[in-house]
Design a protein around this motif. Structure first.
Motif, PDB file in Angstrom:
ATOM      1  N   GLY A  42      10.748 -12.023 -17.771  1.00 25.54           N
ATOM      2  CA  GLY A  42      10.414 -12.529 -19.090  1.00 25.54           C
ATOM      3  C   GLY A  42       9.934 -13.955 -19.153  1.00 25.54           C
ATOM      4  N   SER A  43      10.108 -14.750 -18.076  1.00 26.76           N
ATOM      5  CA  SER A  43       9.668 -16.141 -18.140  1.00 26.76           C
ATOM      6  C   SER A  43       8.174 -16.279 -17.881  1.00 26.76           C
ATOM      7  CB  SER A  43      10.438 -16.991 -17.120  1.00 26.76           C
ATOM      8  OG  SER A  43      10.127 -16.612 -15.792  1.00 26.76           O
ATOM      9  N   GLY A  44       7.542 -15.204 -17.385  1.00 27.58           N
ATOM     10  CA  GLY A  44       6.104 -15.242 -17.104  1.00 27.58           C
ATOM     11  C   GLY A  44       5.553 -13.836 -17.057  1.00 27.58           C
ATOM     12  N   GLY A  45       4.841 -13.523 -15.978  1.00 26.75           N
ATOM     13  CA  GLY A  45       4.275 -12.197 -15.829  1.00 26.75           C
ATOM     14  C   GLY A  45       3.933 -11.926 -14.379  1.00 26.75           C
ATOM     15  N   CYS A  46       3.623 -10.679 -14.079  1.00 28.15           N
ATOM     16  CA  CYS A  46       3.303 -10.278 -12.710  1.00 28.15           C
ATOM     17  C   CYS A  46       2.382  -9.063 -12.770  1.00 28.15           C
ATOM     18  CB  CYS A  46       4.586  -9.936 -11.955  1.00 28.15           C
ATOM     19  SG  CYS A  46       4.350  -9.413 -10.234  1.00 28.15           S
ATOM     20  N   HIS A  47       1.442  -9.011 -11.821  1.00 25.25           N
ATOM     21  CA  HIS A  47       0.550  -7.860 -11.700  1.00 25.25           C
ATOM     22  C   HIS A  47       0.631  -7.345 -10.269  1.00 25.25           C
ATOM     23  CE1 HIS A  47      -1.491  -8.245 -15.651  1.00 25.25           C
ATOM     24  NE2 HIS A  47      -1.035  -9.496 -15.524  1.00 25.25           N
ATOM     25  N   VAL A  48       0.475  -6.043 -10.116  1.00 28.15           N
ATOM     26  CA  VAL A  48       0.616  -5.415  -8.810  1.00 28.15           C
ATOM     27  C   VAL A  48      -0.577  -4.519  -8.526  1.00 28.15           C
ATOM     28  CG1 VAL A  48       3.132  -5.474  -8.742  1.00 28.15           C
ATOM     29  CG2 VAL A  48       1.986  -3.533  -9.811  1.00 28.15           C
ATOM     30  N   ALA A  49      -0.822  -4.306  -7.237  1.00 27.37           N
ATOM     31  CA  ALA A  49      -1.794  -3.320  -6.776  1.00 27.37           C
ATOM     32  C   ALA A  49      -1.022  -2.210  -6.072  1.00 27.37           C
ATOM     33  CB  ALA A  49      -2.810  -3.962  -5.840  1.00 27.37           C
ATOM     34  N   ILE A  50      -1.310  -0.977  -6.443  1.00 31.22           N
ATOM     35  CA  ILE A  50      -0.583   0.186  -5.926  1.00 31.22           C
ATOM     36  C   ILE A  50      -1.569   1.105  -5.206  1.00 31.22           C
ATOM     37  CG2 ILE A  50       0.904   2.136  -6.513  1.00 31.22           C
ATOM     38  CD1 ILE A  50       2.179  -0.477  -7.271  1.00 31.22           C
ATOM     39  N   ARG A  51      -1.193   1.531  -3.988  1.00 33.31           N
ATOM     40  CA  ARG A  51      -1.986   2.522  -3.259  1.00 33.31           C
ATOM     41  C   ARG A  51      -1.052   3.607  -2.749  1.00 33.31           C
ATOM     42  NH1 ARG A  51      -5.802   0.344   1.388  1.00 33.31           N
ATOM     43  NH2 ARG A  51      -3.785  -0.115   2.370  1.00 33.31           N
ATOM     44  N   ARG A  85     -13.948  -0.467  -8.870  1.00 31.81           N
ATOM     45  CA  ARG A  85     -14.254  -0.344  -7.442  1.00 31.81           C
ATOM     46  C   ARG A  85     -12.981  -0.076  -6.647  1.00 31.81           C
ATOM     47  NH1 ARG A  85     -13.532  -4.060  -4.030  1.00 31.81           N
ATOM     48  NH2 ARG A  85     -13.633  -5.741  -5.576  1.00 31.81           N
ATOM     49  N   LEU A  86     -11.904  -0.781  -6.993  1.00 35.66           N
ATOM     50  CA  LEU A  86     -10.638  -0.564  -6.297  1.00 35.66           C
ATOM     51  C   LEU A  86     -10.090   0.833  -6.580  1.00 35.66           C
ATOM     52  CD1 LEU A  86      -8.933  -4.040  -6.860  1.00 35.66           C
ATOM     53  CD2 LEU A  86      -9.703  -3.096  -4.672  1.00 35.66           C
ATOM     54  N   ALA A  87     -10.240   1.290  -7.801  1.00 37.70           N
ATOM     55  CA  ALA A  87      -9.750   2.623  -8.144  1.00 37.70           C
ATOM     56  C   ALA A  87     -10.450   3.691  -7.315  1.00 37.70           C
ATOM     57  CB  ALA A  87      -9.940   2.879  -9.636  1.00 37.70           C
ATOM     58  N   ALA A  88     -11.734   3.473  -7.018  1.00 33.15           N
ATOM     59  CA  ALA A  88     -12.466   4.424  -6.175  1.00 33.15           C
ATOM     60  C   ALA A  88     -11.905   4.462  -4.764  1.00 33.15           C
ATOM     61  CB  ALA A  88     -13.951   4.057  -6.149  1.00 33.15           C
ATOM     62  N   ALA A  89     -11.237   3.367  -4.376  1.00 30.94           N
ATOM     63  CA  ALA A  89     -10.583   3.307  -3.063  1.00 30.94           C
ATOM     64  C   ALA A  89      -9.095   3.632  -3.177  1.00 30.94           C
ATOM     65  CB  ALA A  89     -10.773   1.913  -2.462  1.00 30.94           C
ATOM     66  N   HIS A  90      -8.712   4.248  -4.294  1.00 28.78           N
ATOM     67  CA  HIS A  90      -7.332   4.706  -4.532  1.00 28.78           C
ATOM     68  C   HIS A  90      -6.350   3.542  -4.678  1.00 28.78           C
ATOM     69  CE1 HIS A  90      -8.935   8.643  -3.558  1.00 28.78           C
ATOM     70  NE2 HIS A  90      -9.360   8.168  -2.408  1.00 28.78           N
TER      71      HIS A  90
END
Length: 297
Positions: free
Chosen positions: A206-215, A165-170
Motif C-alpha cells: 500500500g505504500s507504493g506499487g509494483c508490476h510483474v511480468a509472468i511467463r 509484443r510481449l504477449a505474443a511471446a507468452h
C-alpha cells in the motif's frame, strides 16, 4: 540539551526535517521519519527542558547485512542552530550508543531495506563538513537519476505496443497484488536478497506499487516504487533467462505512470547502476550525487 529520541519526538522531528531539508526531501519528511521508525538515537532540544523545541536529530541502526556495523540513518540540525557543535554532540552520543552495543564501525551509506538516502547528498555541505571533521572517511560515491513525469515526457511513453509484443511471446505484464507475494518472495530473495523482498512487500502493501511480468504462470521480472519513499522508484529485477526481451522498460514506465497518477512530478531512481538503461527507457538524467562515509569505532 541532548536527550534520547522517543516516540513523542516524532512530530517535532518531522517539523525539523520540513524546515531543514532540501525541498524534494522536506516534501517527504513524514515518510522519512516513518521509514526510520526502528532507528534509535538522540535529539537536541532548545534549552534545558526535555520538552523544548527539537533543533537537531541523529538516528542510527545496526546493519541488516552486517550486524557488527552501525548505520547513521539521519543527521539534521536546524539551520538557525548550526556551527554550535550540535552535530558533534549528536553523532558522539550515537557512536557511544553503538559502541555500547558492541558494534565496530559506522557507515553513512543507507541500510536497506529502510534507507531514505544512499548516503549524504553533496548539496548538504554542512553535513559533509561535519562528518569529515568527526573522522568519517569518504569512500564511495553514488547517484540517483531523476525522471520527469510531466505528460509527454519520455518517462510516460505508452507501453501498450510493447506489451502486445510481449504477449505474443507468452509474457503477460500486469500490476502485482498481495496474492502475488508468495511467489515473488522466494524469487526475489534467491536472485537479489531479502532487502529487496521487504521493499517490494511495502510497495505491494500500500505504500507504493509494483508490476510483474509472468511467463507460463511464473513471475520472471518485477518493478516496484514507493517501498521506501513515495517519489522513489525501485527495486527492479529481471531473471537472467528473460533478459533482452524489453521487459524492464515496460515495467519501469508502468511504475512511473503510477507515480504520475499519484501527483508526483519527478521520480527518483535511487542508487542507480545502469545509467544508459534509465536514460533510454525514461529520459532520466543523473541528478543527485551522494557521498558514502565510514568510520571505525
Amino acid at each position: 540539551m541532548i536527550t534520547p529520541y522517543e516516540p513523542q519526538h516524532r512530530a517535532a522531528v518531522v517539523d525539523l526535517l520540513d524546515r531543514s531539508l532540501l525541498a524534494e526531501d522536506a516534501a517527504e519528511a513524514a515518510d522519512i521519519v516513518a521509514l526510520l521508525h526502528g532507528s534509535a538515537g538522540y535529539v537536541a532540544v532548545d534549552g534545558d527542558a526535555p520538552d523544548g523545541d527539537v533543533i537537531g536529530v541523529a538516528l542510527a541502526s545496526a546493519g541488516r547485512k552486517d550486524p557488527t556495523v552501525g548505520h547513521l540513518d539521519l543527521l539534521v540540525v536546524d539551520p538557525a542552530f548550526r556551527r554550535q557543535g550540535l552535530a558533534r554532540e549528536l553523532v558522539g552520543a550515537v557512536e557511544e550508543q553503538l559502541r555500547a552495543r558492541g558494534l565496530t564501525a559506522v557507515r553513512v551509506a543507507g541500510n536497506p531495506p529502510t534507507h531514505a538516502w544512499p548516503g549524504v547528498d553533496v548539496r548538504y555541505t554542512p553535513a559533509v563538513c561535519a562528518l569529515t571533521a568527526l573522522g568519517y572517511a569518504h569512500d564511495r560515491t553514488a547517484w540517483n537519476m531523476t525522471a520527469d513525469l510531466a505528460e509527454g515526457s519520455p518517462a510516460l511513453r505508452e507501453t501498450r505496443t510493447a506489451q502486445e509484443r510481449l504477449a505474443a511471446a507468452h509474457v503477460v505484464v500486469r500490476a502485482a497484488t498481495p496474492d502475488d507475494l508468495p511467489e515473488l518472495r522466494p524469487l526475489i530473495a534467491a536472485e537479489w536478497g531479502p532487502a529487496w523482498v521487504a521493499e517490494v512487500e511495502r510497495a505491494v502493501g500500500g505504500s507504493g506499487g509494483c508490476h510483474v511480468a509472468i511467463r507460463d504462470g511464473q513471475p520472471i521480472a518485477f518493478a516496484a516504487w514507493g517501498g521506501c519513499r513515495p517519489s522513489w522508484f525501485g527495486p527492479m529485477g529481471t531473471l537472467p533467462a528473460a533478459a533482452g526481451l524489453g521487459i524492464g522498460g515496460v515495467l519501469l514506465r508502468r511504475c512511473l505512470r503510477d507515480q504520475a497518477d499519484r501527483g508526483i512530478a519527478q521520480a527518483q531512481i535511487g542508487w542507480v547502476g545502469p545509467v544508459s538503461f534509465y536514460s533510454g527507457s525514461a529520459g532520466a538524467i543523473i541528478d543527485r550525487v551522494f557521498f558514502l562515509f565510514h568510520k571505525l569505532l
